[in-house]
Enzyme design. Structure first.
Site, mmCIF file in Angstrom:
data_model
loop_
_atom_site.group_PDB
_atom_site.id
_atom_site.type_symbol
_atom_site.label_atom_id
_atom_site.label_comp_id
_atom_site.label_asym_id
_atom_site.label_seq_id
_atom_site.Cartn_x
_atom_site.Cartn_y
_atom_site.Cartn_z
ATOM 1 N N TYR A 1 46.788 28.498 49.578
ATOM 2 C CA TYR A 1 47.630 29.179 50.572
ATOM 3 C C TYR A 1 47.942 28.249 51.753
ATOM 4 O O TYR A 1 47.595 27.073 51.736
ATOM 5 C CB TYR A 1 46.971 30.501 50.980
ATOM 6 C CG TYR A 1 46.868 31.447 49.795
ATOM 7 C CD1 TYR A 1 48.028 31.900 49.157
ATOM 8 C CD2 TYR A 1 45.644 31.822 49.271
ATOM 9 C CE1 TYR A 1 47.952 32.730 48.039
ATOM 10 C CE2 TYR A 1 45.563 32.649 48.159
ATOM 11 C CZ TYR A 1 46.732 33.098 47.545
ATOM 12 O OH TYR A 1 46.659 33.898 46.431
ATOM 13 N N GLY B 1 31.705 38.470 43.079
ATOM 14 C CA GLY B 1 32.996 39.140 43.133
ATOM 15 C C GLY B 1 33.173 40.196 42.060
ATOM 16 O O GLY B 1 32.866 41.380 42.267
HETATM 17 C C1 LIG Z 1 41.041 41.057 42.318
HETATM 18 C C2 LIG Z 1 40.687 39.785 43.053
HETATM 19 C C3 LIG Z 1 41.244 39.540 44.296
HETATM 20 C C4 LIG Z 1 40.928 38.377 45.000
HETATM 21 N N1 LIG Z 1 41.425 38.206 46.281
HETATM 22 C C5 LIG Z 1 41.026 37.145 47.026
HETATM 23 C C6 LIG Z 1 41.399 37.044 48.389
HETATM 24 O O1 LIG Z 1 42.066 37.922 48.956
HETATM 25 N N2 LIG Z 1 40.982 35.949 49.072
HETATM 26 C C7 LIG Z 1 40.213 34.965 48.508
HETATM 27 O O2 LIG Z 1 39.858 33.997 49.179
HETATM 28 N N3 LIG Z 1 39.818 35.063 47.201
HETATM 29 C C8 LIG Z 1 40.180 36.128 46.474
HETATM 30 N N4 LIG Z 1 39.697 36.273 45.186
HETATM 31 C C9 LIG Z 1 38.713 35.297 44.645
HETATM 32 C C10 LIG Z 1 37.279 35.811 44.863
HETATM 33 O O3 LIG Z 1 36.951 35.795 46.244
HETATM 34 C C11 LIG Z 1 36.210 34.964 44.120
HETATM 35 O O4 LIG Z 1 36.246 33.659 44.644
HETATM 36 C C12 LIG Z 1 36.433 34.924 42.621
HETATM 37 O O5 LIG Z 1 36.632 36.231 42.090
HETATM 38 C C13 LIG Z 1 35.267 34.255 41.882
HETATM 39 O O6 LIG Z 1 34.087 34.995 42.033
HETATM 40 P P1 LIG Z 1 33.483 35.929 40.830
HETATM 41 O O7 LIG Z 1 33.393 35.055 39.600
HETATM 42 O O8 LIG Z 1 32.149 36.357 41.335
HETATM 43 O O9 LIG Z 1 34.447 37.051 40.661
HETATM 44 C C14 LIG Z 1 40.035 37.417 44.448
HETATM 45 C C15 LIG Z 1 39.501 37.663 43.179
HETATM 46 C C16 LIG Z 1 39.799 38.838 42.485
HETATM 47 C C17 LIG Z 1 39.171 39.096 41.141
#
Ligand SMILES: Cc1cc2nc3c(=O)[nH]c(=O)nc-3n(C[C@H](O)[C@H](O)[C@H](O)COP(=O)(O)O)c2cc1C
Length: 381
Positions: A175, A318
């Site tokens: 971003y 997440g």
């Molecule tokens: C539905 C969804 C929305 C996300 N929105 C953001 C966000 O708004 N800002 C951000 O920095 N990362 C966003 N992410 C990335 C997550 O913060 C995280 O880094 C990513 O899901 C990996 O972690 P996990 O394997 O535990 O899910 C998003 C991820 C998902 C699945």
């Protein structure tokens, strides 16, 4: 088992803020806000359901100005009129002693003229993201750059007034803040682009603006976090070396934590496939205790979280906290067998997941991680 180290409290170095444990919910856009970015009651319910267990809860990203919008239904903190809704959101997230942080951003070139209702997306330079379907943005003028920095400061002020415990500057995931640091998206030849130091100017100006807003408005401890993506695949793109240089610069600021955005806590370099070093360990050793780091990526089970907590300060979970809002409580209750690792459509209402959010998660997860929300744990867990 209560001896898990991730259940131990954590105190920030420069702020009298204590987290009751080291588990963090990372920022996840729910797309549950109204079209203008106002918080909805569905959204509050979703956050409320997940509060109380984790130490730190970070919101999905909120745009700091209308041109910064990146997704339909994302939060906005671009005007004082959003403060009442954000106050309700902060209060819901803080239920049960969880600390609440608002993530703030501008999407820059990762938006579209459709999302911006006819406006052309903006970036450091007029270079499109090298992904299918992305439009060529226009380069921000120097006046607009100054205005954007000011907007970040105003967003921090609003987060303080809304009752959050901190803000996280979204300098990751391609971003706008990252677009200024990246040699791919920043081809400017004025004071906002050029060599690596000049490409750091915009991110750094935002950190300083946030520091100023905190000093001016917060009469309580208030966290300033910064999220990075350590590398970019683009050519030219951000290298791990660039990131270590950015970290050196951040050490001279007042940030309270660094959040390293990756799809796998234990990932090695994207750009140097033959380098066996774990990126998070390289970063941890380089940070050398200047501030804590949050790691994230594919942590699901208490064993996964414990392994990460043994090596790093704070561990974000997440997808799994979407599936299992009461993950921490179930660990505390010695009821780990009850932790859900997949969800069925009939669970969605109870989990506070609207169908639009479910589709969004599946589109992100299927595309970026190949892990649909409903996929069961792999056999090796
Ligand atoms: C539905 C969804 C929305 C996300 N929105 C953001 C966000 O708004 N800002 C951000 O920095 N990362 C966003 N992410 C990335 C997550 O913060 C995280 O880094 C990513 O899901 C990996 O972690 P996990 O394997 O535990 O899910 C998003 C991820 C998902 C699945």
């Amino acid at each position: 088992m209560s001896e898990y180290s991730f259940l131990k409290p954590f105190t920030f170095k420069h702020q009298a803020i204590q987290l009751k444990n080291r588990i963090v919910i990372p920022p996840m856009t729910t797309r549950l806000s109204f079209e203008d970015g106002t918080v909805t009651s569905d959204e509050i319910r979703y956050y409320q359901e997940r509060a109380g267990g984790v130490g730190l809860f970070i919101t999905g990203t909120a745009n700091v100005n209308p041109l910064g919008k990146g997704f339909e239904g994302e939060l906005s903190v671009a005007d004082d009129r959003f403060i009442p809704g954000l106050s309700k959101l902060a209060a819901a997230m803080k239920t049960g002693g969880t600390k609440a942080v608002l993530q703030i951003f501008s999407a820059g070139r990762m938006s579209s003229s459709k999302i911006l209702r006819g406006e052309q997306p903006v970036s450091a330079s007029a270079v499109a993201a090298p992904r299918p379907g992305y439009e060529t943005p226009r380069a921000l003028t120097t006046d607009e750059i100054e205005a954007t920095i000011h907007d970040f400061g105003q967003a921090v002020r609003r987060a303080i007034l809304a009752g959050f415990d901190g803000v996280e500057l979204h300098g990751a995931n391609t971003y706008l803040i990252q677009q200024f640091f990246s040699p791919h998206s920043n081809r400017r030849t004025d004071e906002w682009g050029g060599d690596r130091d000049k490409r750091m100017r915009f991110p750094l100006a935002i950190v300083h603006e946030a520091e100023k807003a905190i000093a001016a408005t917060a009469n309580r401890p208030f966290l300033l976090g910064y999220r990075i993506s350590p590398e970019e695949l683009e050519e030219p793109g951000i290298t791990l070396d660039d990131t270590l240089a950015l970290i050196d610069t951040l050490k001279a600021t007042k940030i309270d934590y660094l959040h390293v955005s990756q799809s796998d806590v234990w990932r090695t370099s994207l750009r140097q496939p033959n380098n066996p070093a774990i990126v998070n360990k390289v970063i941890r050793d380089h940070v050398a205790g200047a501030f804590p780091i949050i790691v994230v990526g594919d942590v699901k089970t208490p064993a996964d979280a414990e392994k990460a907590a043994q090596a790093f300060d704070l561990v974000a979970i997440g997808h799994e906290l979407i599936r299992e809002p009461h993950w921490v409580q179930k660990v505390l209750d010695h009821d780990e067998k009850a932790i859900r690792y997949q969800i069925a459509p009939e669970d969605l209402d109870e989990l506070g997941i609207a169908p639009t959010f479910f589709d969004f998660i599946e589109s992100i997860s299927g595309g970026a991680k190949g892990v649909p929300l409903t996929t069961a744990l792999a056999d090796d867990h």
